[in-house]
Motif scaffolding. Structure first.
Motif, PDB file in Angstrom:
ATOM      1  N   THR A  47      -9.466  -6.820   2.805  1.00 49.87           N
ATOM      2  CA  THR A  47      -9.667  -5.385   2.680  1.00 49.87           C
ATOM      3  C   THR A  47      -8.795  -4.645   3.685  1.00 49.87           C
ATOM      4  O   THR A  47      -8.744  -5.005   4.856  1.00 49.87           O
ATOM      5  CB  THR A  47     -11.149  -5.039   2.928  1.00 49.87           C
ATOM      6  N   CYS A  48      -8.106  -3.623   3.232  1.00 52.11           N
ATOM      7  CA  CYS A  48      -7.262  -2.812   4.117  1.00 52.11           C
ATOM      8  C   CYS A  48      -8.131  -2.127   5.182  1.00 52.11           C
ATOM      9  O   CYS A  48      -9.107  -1.461   4.839  1.00 52.11           O
ATOM     10  CB  CYS A  48      -6.525  -1.758   3.290  1.00 52.11           C
ATOM     11  N   PRO A  49      -7.773  -2.295   6.482  1.00 54.60           N
ATOM     12  CA  PRO A  49      -8.590  -1.658   7.522  1.00 54.60           C
ATOM     13  C   PRO A  49      -8.424  -0.143   7.549  1.00 54.60           C
ATOM     14  O   PRO A  49      -9.264   0.565   8.104  1.00 54.60           O
ATOM     15  CB  PRO A  49      -8.081  -2.299   8.822  1.00 54.60           C
ATOM     16  N   ALA A  50      -7.369   0.372   6.937  1.00 55.22           N
ATOM     17  CA  ALA A  50      -7.133   1.824   6.980  1.00 55.22           C
ATOM     18  C   ALA A  50      -7.893   2.554   5.869  1.00 55.22           C
ATOM     19  O   ALA A  50      -8.611   3.508   6.128  1.00 55.22           O
ATOM     20  CB  ALA A  50      -5.642   2.116   6.890  1.00 55.22           C
ATOM     21  N   CYS A  51      -7.741   2.077   4.616  1.00 54.04           N
ATOM     22  CA  CYS A  51      -8.338   2.837   3.516  1.00 54.04           C
ATOM     23  C   CYS A  51      -9.408   2.045   2.757  1.00 54.04           C
ATOM     24  O   CYS A  51      -9.984   2.538   1.798  1.00 54.04           O
ATOM     25  CB  CYS A  51      -7.249   3.298   2.546  1.00 54.04           C
ATOM     26  N   ARG A  52      -9.657   0.795   3.212  1.00 57.41           N
ATOM     27  CA  ARG A  52     -10.696  -0.048   2.607  1.00 57.41           C
ATOM     28  C   ARG A  52     -10.382  -0.483   1.172  1.00 57.41           C
ATOM     29  O   ARG A  52     -11.263  -0.932   0.451  1.00 57.41           O
ATOM     30  CB  ARG A  52     -12.076   0.635   2.637  1.00 57.41           C
ATOM     31  N   ARG A  89      -0.032  -6.240   3.646  1.00 58.00           N
ATOM     32  CA  ARG A  89       0.267  -4.833   3.393  1.00 58.00           C
ATOM     33  C   ARG A  89      -0.670  -4.355   2.307  1.00 58.00           C
ATOM     34  O   ARG A  89      -0.973  -5.067   1.351  1.00 58.00           O
ATOM     35  CB  ARG A  89       1.716  -4.648   2.956  1.00 58.00           C
ATOM     36  N   CYS A  90      -1.113  -3.120   2.487  1.00 57.52           N
ATOM     37  CA  CYS A  90      -1.994  -2.506   1.498  1.00 57.52           C
ATOM     38  C   CYS A  90      -1.119  -1.893   0.404  1.00 57.52           C
ATOM     39  O   CYS A  90      -0.192  -1.142   0.696  1.00 57.52           O
ATOM     40  CB  CYS A  90      -2.825  -1.434   2.190  1.00 57.52           C
ATOM     41  N   THR A  91      -1.401  -2.227  -0.839  1.00 59.55           N
ATOM     42  CA  THR A  91      -0.589  -1.656  -1.914  1.00 59.55           C
ATOM     43  C   THR A  91      -1.119  -0.288  -2.335  1.00 59.55           C
ATOM     44  O   THR A  91      -0.490   0.414  -3.112  1.00 59.55           O
ATOM     45  CB  THR A  91      -0.542  -2.603  -3.135  1.00 59.55           C
ATOM     46  N   ALA A  92      -2.270   0.105  -1.815  1.00 60.42           N
ATOM     47  CA  ALA A  92      -2.806   1.437  -2.104  1.00 60.42           C
ATOM     48  C   ALA A  92      -2.224   2.476  -1.149  1.00 60.42           C
ATOM     49  O   ALA A  92      -1.667   3.481  -1.583  1.00 60.42           O
ATOM     50  CB  ALA A  92      -4.328   1.422  -2.023  1.00 60.42           C
ATOM     51  N   CYS A  93      -2.340   2.226   0.167  1.00 56.47           N
ATOM     52  CA  CYS A  93      -1.839   3.224   1.123  1.00 56.47           C
ATOM     53  C   CYS A  93      -0.530   2.767   1.776  1.00 56.47           C
ATOM     54  O   CYS A  93       0.024   3.485   2.595  1.00 56.47           O
ATOM     55  CB  CYS A  93      -2.893   3.534   2.194  1.00 56.47           C
ATOM     56  N   LEU A  94      -0.044   1.576   1.412  1.00 59.76           N
ATOM     57  CA  LEU A  94       1.227   1.027   1.879  1.00 59.76           C
ATOM     58  C   LEU A  94       1.250   0.724   3.377  1.00 59.76           C
ATOM     59  O   LEU A  94       2.301   0.518   3.967  1.00 59.76           O
ATOM     60  CB  LEU A  94       2.398   1.968   1.520  1.00 59.76           C
TER      61      LEU A  94
HETATM   62 ZN    ZN Z   1      -4.845   0.869   2.623  1.00 61.49          ZN
END
Ligand code: ZN
Length: 161
Positions: free
Chosen positions: A122-127, A147-152
């Motif tokens: 899980t992305c720590p920035a945007c979950r 790398r988060c593919t949602a918030c990059l």
């Molecule tokens: Zn993210």
């Protein structure tokens, strides 16, 4: 009574030592500080190494001894190999601190033996759970780069063991 207070004080001094590689969490947050005992006036801190071969182990032991000496104790550390530390021992508070620091805390329950397997992180920035692994090793061997593919946002993932 004095002994009990001293023991609490010794624990507090040792518990506040930050992890040298992930300074946002303490040895208590990581669950590696097993106990602090006062024996004949010497504070003995028992620590479980995290990842075996992690170069931080020695640094942590020295930092804990130094913290205990600063608190006025004669100090030594003992390394506890059994039971082996797992990422399950990271406290809920420690996990929150990792996330706030931008490091995804370990997710999977331990025991699947998939240290190098694919993990849904899980992305720590945007979950978001839409994340991809960039590299098996992040800033240290204990972490992988994602790398988060949602918030990059690129981030470190604290590997599960
Ligand atoms: Zn993210």
């Amino acid at each position: 009574m004095v002994v009990v207070l001293d023991q609490a004080r010794a624990w507090a001094a040792a518990a506040a030592v930050p992890d040298p590689e992930v300074p946002c969490v303490t040895v208590e947050d990581l669950g590696i500080l097993r106990s602090v005992a006062l024996v004949d006036g010497v504070a003995i801190a028992r620590l479980s190494p995290t990842y075996s071969g992690c170069p931080a182990v020695l640094a942590i032991e020295m930092a804990v001894e130094a913290a205990l000496r600063d608190a006025g104790f004669d100090a030594k550390t003992e390394r506890v190999m059994s039971p082996p530390w797992t990422t399950d021992w990271i406290t809920p508070e420690g996990r929150e601190k990792l996330r706030a620091y931008g490091i995804a805390p370990p997710e999977e329950p331990v025991g699947k033996g998939a240290l190098f397997g694919e993990t849904q992180v899980t992305c720590p920035a945007c979950r978001s759970r839409d994340t991809e692994r960039l590299s098996e090793f992040g800033s240290t061997a204990c972490k992988a780069q994602y790398r988060c593919t949602a918030c990059l946002e690129p981030f470190d993932y604290f590997k599960c063991i």
